[in-house]
Write a protein that holds these residues in place. Structure first.
Motif, PDB file in Angstrom:
ATOM      1  N   LEU A  20       0.964  -1.339   0.148  1.00 22.32           N
ATOM      2  CA  LEU A  20      -0.376  -0.157  -0.063  1.00 22.32           C
ATOM      3  C   LEU A  20       1.034   1.421  -0.154  1.00 22.32           C
ATOM      4  N   ARG A  21       2.143   0.792   0.470  1.00 24.55           N
ATOM      5  CA  ARG A  21       2.874   2.228   0.107  1.00 24.55           C
ATOM      6  C   ARG A  21       3.352   2.388  -0.905  1.00 24.55           C
ATOM      7  N   ASN A  23       2.284   1.355  -3.472  1.00 21.83           N
ATOM      8  CA  ASN A  23       0.784   0.900  -4.673  1.00 21.83           C
ATOM      9  C   ASN A  23       1.492   0.046  -5.822  1.00 21.83           C
ATOM     10  N   ARG A  24       2.563  -0.882  -5.655  1.00 22.15           N
ATOM     11  CA  ARG A  24       3.146  -2.081  -6.434  1.00 22.15           C
ATOM     12  C   ARG A  24       2.311  -3.312  -5.920  1.00 22.15           C
ATOM     13  N   PRO A  25       2.864  -4.372  -6.588  1.00 26.17           N
ATOM     14  CA  PRO A  25       2.289  -6.006  -6.091  1.00 26.17           C
ATOM     15  C   PRO A  25       3.591  -6.427  -5.827  1.00 26.17           C
ATOM     16  N   GLU A  26       3.479  -7.089  -4.731  1.00 29.22           N
ATOM     17  CA  GLU A  26       4.735  -7.666  -3.434  1.00 29.22           C
ATOM     18  C   GLU A  26       4.175  -9.592  -4.325  1.00 29.22           C
ATOM     19  N   GLY A  27       3.565  -9.444  -4.474  1.00 31.17           N
ATOM     20  CA  GLY A  27       3.359 -11.821  -4.190  1.00 31.17           C
ATOM     21  C   GLY A  27       2.117 -11.666  -4.932  1.00 31.17           C
ATOM     22  N   ALA A  28       1.670 -12.747  -4.192  1.00 36.52           N
ATOM     23  CA  ALA A  28      -0.059 -13.450  -4.175  1.00 36.52           C
ATOM     24  C   ALA A  28       0.300 -14.167  -3.581  1.00 36.52           C
ATOM     25  N   GLU A  29      -1.024 -14.507  -3.538  1.00 42.58           N
ATOM     26  CA  GLU A  29      -1.733 -15.362  -2.075  1.00 42.58           C
ATOM     27  C   GLU A  29      -2.660 -16.700  -2.962  1.00 42.58           C
TER      28      GLU A  29
END
Length: 51
Positions: A20-21, A23-29
């Motif tokens: 959220l800081r 606003n970039r994707p960092e992985g997946a669930e």
């Protein structure tokens, strides 16, 4: 569940996780759904006793 696994009835969906800081994707669930041939889609809470 063993039969469902052998029959390829489980489907995996990837849900992106964002920082959220930045606003970039960092992985997946990974989400698992069971597509029962007679009852349709079933959610993990109905077939996994850990939920």
């Amino acid at each position: 569940m063993a039969d469902a696994l052998s029959n390829g009835e489980f489907q995996i969906y990837l849900q992106p996780k964002y920082n959220l800081r930045t606003n970039r994707p960092e992985g997946a669930e990974a989400l698992v759904r069971w597509f029962h041939p007679h009852e349709g889609h079933d959610f993990a809470g109905r077939f996994c006793p850990c939920f």
